[in-house]
Motif scaffolding. Sequence first.
Motif, mmCIF file in Angstrom:
data_model
loop_
_atom_site.group_PDB
_atom_site.id
_atom_site.type_symbol
_atom_site.label_atom_id
_atom_site.label_comp_id
_atom_site.label_asym_id
_atom_site.label_seq_id
_atom_site.Cartn_x
_atom_site.Cartn_y
_atom_site.Cartn_z
ATOM 1 N N LYS A 15 33.907 35.905 52.626
ATOM 2 C CA LYS A 15 33.401 37.087 51.622
ATOM 3 C C LYS A 15 34.056 37.713 51.923
ATOM 4 O O LYS A 15 33.475 38.117 53.604
ATOM 5 C CB LYS A 15 32.305 36.431 50.962
ATOM 6 N N THR A 16 34.497 38.727 50.975
ATOM 7 C CA THR A 16 34.918 39.913 51.453
ATOM 8 C C THR A 16 34.002 40.772 50.584
ATOM 9 O O THR A 16 33.980 41.724 50.554
ATOM 10 C CB THR A 16 36.122 40.195 52.181
ATOM 11 N N GLY A 17 33.999 40.450 49.258
ATOM 12 C CA GLY A 17 33.398 40.915 47.840
ATOM 13 C C GLY A 17 33.118 40.096 46.298
ATOM 14 O O GLY A 17 33.120 39.224 47.167
ATOM 15 N N GLY A 18 33.376 40.984 45.392
ATOM 16 C CA GLY A 18 32.959 40.117 44.671
ATOM 17 C C GLY A 18 34.306 38.504 44.327
ATOM 18 O O GLY A 18 33.619 38.195 43.569
ATOM 19 N N LEU A 19 35.344 38.910 44.708
ATOM 20 C CA LEU A 19 35.540 38.349 44.230
ATOM 21 C C LEU A 19 35.601 36.557 44.775
ATOM 22 O O LEU A 19 35.259 35.942 44.125
ATOM 23 C CB LEU A 19 36.953 38.260 45.567
ATOM 24 N N ALA A 20 35.652 36.337 45.811
ATOM 25 C CA ALA A 20 34.426 35.234 46.633
ATOM 26 C C ALA A 20 32.726 34.955 45.707
ATOM 27 O O ALA A 20 33.299 33.192 45.081
ATOM 28 C CB ALA A 20 33.803 35.229 47.397
ATOM 29 N N ASP A 21 32.852 35.247 45.077
ATOM 30 C CA ASP A 21 31.674 35.212 43.990
ATOM 31 C C ASP A 21 31.854 34.926 43.374
ATOM 32 O O ASP A 21 31.526 33.621 42.667
ATOM 33 C CB ASP A 21 30.018 36.747 43.938
ATOM 34 N N VAL A 22 33.140 35.177 42.547
ATOM 35 C CA VAL A 22 33.401 35.080 40.960
ATOM 36 C C VAL A 22 34.352 33.928 40.926
ATOM 37 O O VAL A 22 33.531 32.587 40.547
ATOM 38 C CB VAL A 22 34.348 35.980 40.330
ATOM 39 N N VAL A 23 35.403 33.095 42.041
ATOM 40 C CA VAL A 23 35.809 32.312 42.431
ATOM 41 C C VAL A 23 34.682 30.912 42.548
ATOM 42 O O VAL A 23 35.126 29.598 41.619
ATOM 43 C CB VAL A 23 36.379 32.399 43.441
ATOM 44 N N TYR A 24 34.176 31.570 43.334
ATOM 45 C CA TYR A 24 32.988 30.037 43.287
ATOM 46 C C TYR A 24 31.564 29.393 42.364
ATOM 47 O O TYR A 24 31.924 28.635 41.879
ATOM 48 C CB TYR A 24 32.034 30.750 44.782
ATOM 49 N N ALA A 25 31.487 30.852 41.550
ATOM 50 C CA ALA A 25 30.482 30.388 40.735
ATOM 51 C C ALA A 25 31.335 30.646 39.338
ATOM 52 O O ALA A 25 30.689 29.284 38.171
ATOM 53 C CB ALA A 25 29.853 32.059 40.099
ATOM 54 N N LEU A 26 32.465 31.274 38.824
ATOM 55 C CA LEU A 26 33.510 30.221 37.587
ATOM 56 C C LEU A 26 33.407 28.988 38.307
ATOM 57 O O LEU A 26 33.233 28.005 37.162
ATOM 58 C CB LEU A 26 34.591 30.846 37.540
ATOM 59 N N SER A 27 34.080 28.471 39.527
ATOM 60 C CA SER A 27 34.195 26.993 39.453
ATOM 61 C C SER A 27 33.297 26.082 39.364
ATOM 62 O O SER A 27 33.573 24.933 38.502
ATOM 63 C CB SER A 27 34.755 26.985 40.976
ATOM 64 N N LYS A 28 32.329 26.435 39.809
ATOM 65 C CA LYS A 28 30.808 25.809 39.590
ATOM 66 C C LYS A 28 30.424 25.682 38.217
ATOM 67 O O LYS A 28 29.760 24.596 38.305
ATOM 68 C CB LYS A 28 29.835 26.413 40.720
ATOM 69 N N GLU A 29 29.758 26.919 37.550
ATOM 70 C CA GLU A 29 29.912 26.090 36.315
ATOM 71 C C GLU A 29 31.575 25.914 35.524
ATOM 72 O O GLU A 29 30.814 24.263 34.678
ATOM 73 C CB GLU A 29 30.555 27.572 34.645
ATOM 74 N N LEU A 30 32.356 25.420 36.134
ATOM 75 C CA LEU A 30 33.541 24.788 35.058
ATOM 76 C C LEU A 30 33.466 23.020 35.586
ATOM 77 O O LEU A 30 33.413 22.422 34.759
ATOM 78 C CB LEU A 30 34.835 25.390 35.258
ATOM 79 N N ALA A 31 33.050 23.254 36.167
ATOM 80 C CA ALA A 31 32.903 21.627 37.377
ATOM 81 C C ALA A 31 31.442 20.824 36.603
ATOM 82 O O ALA A 31 31.469 19.804 37.247
ATOM 83 C CB ALA A 31 32.718 21.408 39.090
ATOM 84 N N LYS A 32 30.488 21.152 36.296
ATOM 85 C CA LYS A 32 30.297 20.866 35.125
ATOM 86 C C LYS A 32 30.219 19.389 34.032
ATOM 87 O O LYS A 32 30.431 19.247 34.340
ATOM 88 C CB LYS A 32 28.670 21.235 34.757
ATOM 89 N N LYS A 33 32.017 20.194 33.734
ATOM 90 C CA LYS A 33 32.727 19.486 33.121
ATOM 91 C C LYS A 33 33.901 18.991 33.095
ATOM 92 O O LYS A 33 34.843 18.102 32.217
ATOM 93 C CB LYS A 33 32.872 19.849 31.448
#
Length: 472
Positions: A15-33
């Motif tokens: 991570k250097t910035g918000g990009l890393a947070d977003v890629v992970y958090a969005l993926s985590k939410e989508l991965a539920k289904k």
Amino acid sequence: MKIVMVASEANPLAKTGGLADVVYALSKELAKKHDISIFMPFYKISEHKAKEAKLLKNLTIFMSWRCINTKLYFLEIDGIKYYLIKCDQYFNRDALYGYEDDIERFAYFTIAVKQIMTDLNMLPDIIHLHDWQPGMLPVLIRDDKNNQLNHAKFVLTIHNPAFKGYFNPYFLGDLYGMDDRHYIDGSIRFKDSVSTLKSAIMYVNKVTTVSPSHRSELLYQDISDGLNEVLKFRQDDFIGILNGIDDHEFNPRTDDKIYANFDLRNFKSKKAYNKKCLEEELHLKVDDAPLYGMVSRLTWQKGIDILLPTIHGLLAKGRKVVILGSGERKYEQALENLRREFPDCLAIYLGYNDVLAHNIYAASDFFLMPSLFEPCGLSQMIAHRYGTLPIIRRVGGLQDSVISYDGHNIEVADGFGFDEYSESGLWWTFDWCEKNYYQSAVMHQLRKNAMHVNHDWKVAAQKYLNIYREII
Ligand code: GLC
């Protein structure tokens, strides 16, 4: 649905910035289904965090005339499949970016992603690209007509339009093994160079950016080197979706990094306790004066130019400021100088420190975000969760996520804001904040409003899913 994210950084590995947070958090939410994979480089800094990663394959990546030894690693975290591309000559370095050969490094990454997805026989429905680094991928795949990946649809999210991935068209052949057809027809040409960001904009099915206001700024104002002219071609396929934040990571009730947990019932006394502890730890004076916090990359985008002279005025009045971040050397030096002048009012930490970041969110009275431009910004949302009032410049995602207090909207306001990018604009806002700071009923209500805001990822993830569904 099978979705592949392609990005140059993602939590928790790099991570250097918000990009890393977003890629992970969005993926985590989508991965539920859904079935979610992330393709990213395997950097030196990721090694200790990816100890469990398994070597899937040794392979050779063909990059124009080069044959590059590569190792593909695999790791599953929170239901997300991480495919990590390891190549020492490009990624075994101390930093993620900022090298002379960045264009070559990410050309390699892009080509490797295509070759590996093809080798593994992957058939994603959606390939979701982030920022300029993998920007040539849709062009490469669409040009390779018989490749099975042509079945996939592409989405590009622009997190930071300031970086366009410019390179001399000579390197089309030398790096990507492409002729200059698309340069000549103009679809990948921008300012007499190739731009990987423009290429992606032109070849994907949908383009998004990280807030509705930033979409409008990018389309209707010339704020990014003429990118508005390019985006106009894609206007109908261009959507602004406000990011969310990871509600579990940033939850004052359960956060084990802060001095005292709190929630809506007891935040008044507990925030004061967090403030006192942090001030003691950082050797700041402990008194009634407000504490201003900031967690940010120290770059021109973040408004440091107007901030530095203005906080000088604050510190001279005995106000306290704590800043965590790193970036351009000139800003780091200016902050060091300020600290020497006001050692008991200014604390700085140059670098990244997760525990300190959480404590700044929890302990501060106000949170500083006077950005010059801000596609979304995540810190203002995190500050909200901890009842810390953001001071924002009303641009991009800041404007979409913070309601400025104007003296009449106490029922809904959750921060402070200004429009004009100037020292006086910011100074005026500090003045207004301090007037309210000493009115405890006002502060209490504003903090309560802030803690009530829901910045959960669920809403945003659903919007991305709607886009995916529309195009597959
Ligand atoms: C970039 C933008 C920031 C955004 C982040 C995540 O870092 O500058 O505004 O929040 O990407 O999308």
